[in-house]
Design a protein around this motif. Structure first.
Motif, PDB file in Angstrom:
ATOM      1  N   ASP A   1       0.702  -1.137  -0.078  1.00  0.00           N
ATOM      2  CA  ASP A   1       0.025  -0.029   0.031  1.00  0.00           C
ATOM      3  C   ASP A   1       0.716   1.227  -0.069  1.00  0.00           C
ATOM      4  O   ASP A   1       0.363   2.295   0.247  1.00  0.00           O
ATOM      5  CB  ASP A   1      -0.852  -0.108   1.137  1.00  0.00           C
ATOM      6  N   GLY A   2       2.012   1.026  -0.229  1.00  0.00           N
ATOM      7  CA  GLY A   2       3.251   2.260  -0.389  1.00  0.00           C
ATOM      8  C   GLY A   2       3.895   2.362   0.814  1.00  0.00           C
ATOM      9  O   GLY A   2       4.943   3.269   1.104  1.00  0.00           O
TER      10      GLY A   2
ATOM     11  N   SER B   1      10.236  -4.076 -13.267  1.00  0.00           N
ATOM     12  CA  SER B   1      11.282  -3.513 -12.270  1.00  0.00           C
ATOM     13  C   SER B   1      10.504  -2.198 -11.730  1.00  0.00           C
ATOM     14  O   SER B   1       9.784  -1.593 -12.182  1.00  0.00           O
ATOM     15  CB  SER B   1      12.478  -2.723 -12.902  1.00  0.00           C
ATOM     16  N   LEU B   2      10.818  -1.883 -10.432  1.00  0.00           N
ATOM     17  CA  LEU B   2      10.396  -0.872  -9.586  1.00  0.00           C
ATOM     18  C   LEU B   2      11.285  -0.317  -8.651  1.00  0.00           C
ATOM     19  O   LEU B   2      12.036  -0.935  -8.048  1.00  0.00           O
ATOM     20  CB  LEU B   2       9.147  -1.576  -8.787  1.00  0.00           C
ATOM     21  N   ALA B   3      11.613   1.159  -8.835  1.00  0.00           N
ATOM     22  CA  ALA B   3      12.133   1.985  -8.101  1.00  0.00           C
ATOM     23  C   ALA B   3      11.503   2.750  -7.194  1.00  0.00           C
ATOM     24  O   ALA B   3      10.485   3.670  -7.504  1.00  0.00           O
ATOM     25  CB  ALA B   3      13.340   2.695  -9.015  1.00  0.00           C
ATOM     26  N   VAL B   4      11.522   2.795  -5.731  1.00  0.00           N
ATOM     27  CA  VAL B   4      10.784   3.405  -4.793  1.00  0.00           C
ATOM     28  C   VAL B   4      11.600   4.505  -3.877  1.00  0.00           C
ATOM     29  O   VAL B   4      12.743   4.032  -3.688  1.00  0.00           O
ATOM     30  CB  VAL B   4       9.989   2.576  -3.987  1.00  0.00           C
ATOM     31  N   GLU B   5      11.111   5.479  -4.023  1.00  0.00           N
ATOM     32  CA  GLU B   5      11.801   6.685  -3.132  1.00  0.00           C
ATOM     33  C   GLU B   5      10.894   6.812  -1.896  1.00  0.00           C
ATOM     34  O   GLU B   5       9.739   6.943  -1.877  1.00  0.00           O
ATOM     35  CB  GLU B   5      12.229   7.824  -3.796  1.00  0.00           C
ATOM     36  N   GLY B   6      11.720   6.999  -0.551  1.00  0.00           N
ATOM     37  CA  GLY B   6      10.641   7.129   0.662  1.00  0.00           C
ATOM     38  C   GLY B   6      11.512   7.571   1.713  1.00  0.00           C
ATOM     39  O   GLY B   6      12.752   7.884   1.689  1.00  0.00           O
ATOM     40  N   GLN B   7      10.834   7.482   2.688  1.00  0.00           N
ATOM     41  CA  GLN B   7      11.355   7.914   4.141  1.00  0.00           C
ATOM     42  C   GLN B   7      11.214   6.842   5.049  1.00  0.00           C
ATOM     43  O   GLN B   7      10.148   6.131   5.071  1.00  0.00           O
ATOM     44  CB  GLN B   7      10.368   9.195   4.931  1.00  0.00           C
TER      45      GLN B   7
ATOM     46  N   THR C   1      10.645   0.868   8.703  1.00  0.00           N
ATOM     47  CA  THR C   1       9.353   1.097   7.753  1.00  0.00           C
ATOM     48  C   THR C   1       9.540   2.179   6.894  1.00  0.00           C
ATOM     49  O   THR C   1      10.341   3.047   7.178  1.00  0.00           O
ATOM     50  CB  THR C   1       8.240   1.781   8.700  1.00  0.00           C
ATOM     51  N   VAL C   2       9.428   1.701   5.620  1.00  0.00           N
ATOM     52  CA  VAL C   2       9.522   2.539   4.617  1.00  0.00           C
ATOM     53  C   VAL C   2       8.326   3.240   3.949  1.00  0.00           C
ATOM     54  O   VAL C   2       7.615   2.364   3.437  1.00  0.00           O
ATOM     55  CB  VAL C   2      10.463   1.986   3.500  1.00  0.00           C
ATOM     56  N   VAL C   3       7.980   4.580   3.957  1.00  0.00           N
ATOM     57  CA  VAL C   3       6.781   5.189   3.368  1.00  0.00           C
ATOM     58  C   VAL C   3       7.574   5.615   1.978  1.00  0.00           C
ATOM     59  O   VAL C   3       7.990   6.599   2.016  1.00  0.00           O
ATOM     60  CB  VAL C   3       6.212   6.120   4.287  1.00  0.00           C
ATOM     61  N   ALA C   4       6.778   5.036   1.081  1.00  0.00           N
ATOM     62  CA  ALA C   4       6.894   5.602  -0.243  1.00  0.00           C
ATOM     63  C   ALA C   4       6.459   6.936  -0.578  1.00  0.00           C
ATOM     64  O   ALA C   4       5.343   7.217  -0.136  1.00  0.00           O
ATOM     65  CB  ALA C   4       6.753   4.496  -1.360  1.00  0.00           C
TER      66      ALA C   4
ATOM     67  N   GLU D   1       5.251   6.413 -13.623  1.00  0.00           N
ATOM     68  CA  GLU D   1       5.301   6.932 -12.137  1.00  0.00           C
ATOM     69  C   GLU D   1       4.083   6.987 -11.294  1.00  0.00           C
ATOM     70  O   GLU D   1       3.203   7.301 -12.085  1.00  0.00           O
ATOM     71  CB  GLU D   1       6.067   8.169 -12.324  1.00  0.00           C
ATOM     72  N   VAL D   2       4.346   6.534 -10.095  1.00  0.00           N
ATOM     73  CA  VAL D   2       3.058   6.769  -9.220  1.00  0.00           C
ATOM     74  C   VAL D   2       3.494   7.798  -7.883  1.00  0.00           C
ATOM     75  O   VAL D   2       4.819   7.307  -7.317  1.00  0.00           O
ATOM     76  CB  VAL D   2       2.597   5.466  -8.678  1.00  0.00           C
ATOM     77  N   THR D   3       3.071   8.534  -7.881  1.00  0.00           N
ATOM     78  CA  THR D   3       3.233   9.536  -6.643  1.00  0.00           C
ATOM     79  C   THR D   3       2.396   9.294  -5.627  1.00  0.00           C
ATOM     80  O   THR D   3       1.165   8.953  -5.775  1.00  0.00           O
ATOM     81  CB  THR D   3       3.267  11.038  -6.925  1.00  0.00           C
ATOM     82  N   LEU D   4       2.894   9.120  -4.304  1.00  0.00           N
ATOM     83  CA  LEU D   4       2.261   8.495  -3.133  1.00  0.00           C
ATOM     84  C   LEU D   4       2.090   9.724  -2.333  1.00  0.00           C
ATOM     85  O   LEU D   4       2.749  10.690  -2.098  1.00  0.00           O
ATOM     86  CB  LEU D   4       2.598   7.587  -2.715  1.00  0.00           C
TER      87      LEU D   4
END
Length: 138
Positions: free
Chosen positions: A44-45, A78-84, A119-122, A135-138
């Motif tokens: 779910d992100g 392939s999926l690249a995720v950036e998050g906190q 915990t990584v929140v995308a 691209e999906v912006t969350l």
């Protein structure tokens, strides 16, 4: 560019066992390491990973919580995720995201001394699936 939804990406991630988690080191370098990705969870992100509390991964996140995740699946997905990222040693929180396959790395389960949940929140996710990308912006 395609218009996949987060739900579409979650379905394609279901069979991926390992994610690469990248952090920024004290020297400003990028350090990546494989982490178990629970393919049974509906993405779910937010992602959850477990590690020992005295690892460089944990110290990197304490200093700089911006992280990246990389996933490689079937059929050129392939999926690249950036998050906190955030860290927790709360057993209740860990129990909510624990799966039995983690017992092979942490023999005492959530009672493993020093066990830490990441915990990584995308914030954004870029995907490639053959000729399709977006691209999906969350």
């Amino acid at each position: 560019m395609s218009d996949k939804t987060l739900k579409d990406l979650a379905e394609q991630m279901r069979g991926i066992d390992i994610a690469m988690l990248s952090t920024i080191t004290e020297g400003g370098y990028i350090a990546g390491r494989p982490m178990s990705n629970n393919g049974e969870v509906d993405y779910d992100g937010t992602s959850y990973y477990f590690t020992d509390g005295d690892t460089r991964t944990v110290s990197d996140i304490r200093r700089e919580p911006k992280v990246a995740l990389a996933f490689q699946g079937k059929d050129a997905f392939s999926l690249a995720v950036e998050g906190q990222a955030s860290l927790s040693q709360d057993k209740g929180e860990m129990q909510a995201h624990w799966t039995p396959d983690l017992d092979r790395w942490f023999r005492q389960g959530i009672d493993t001394p020093g066990l830490t949940m990441i915990t990584v929140v995308a914030e954004r996710a870029h995907y490639w699936a053959g000729q399709d990308e977006g691209e999906v912006t969350l």
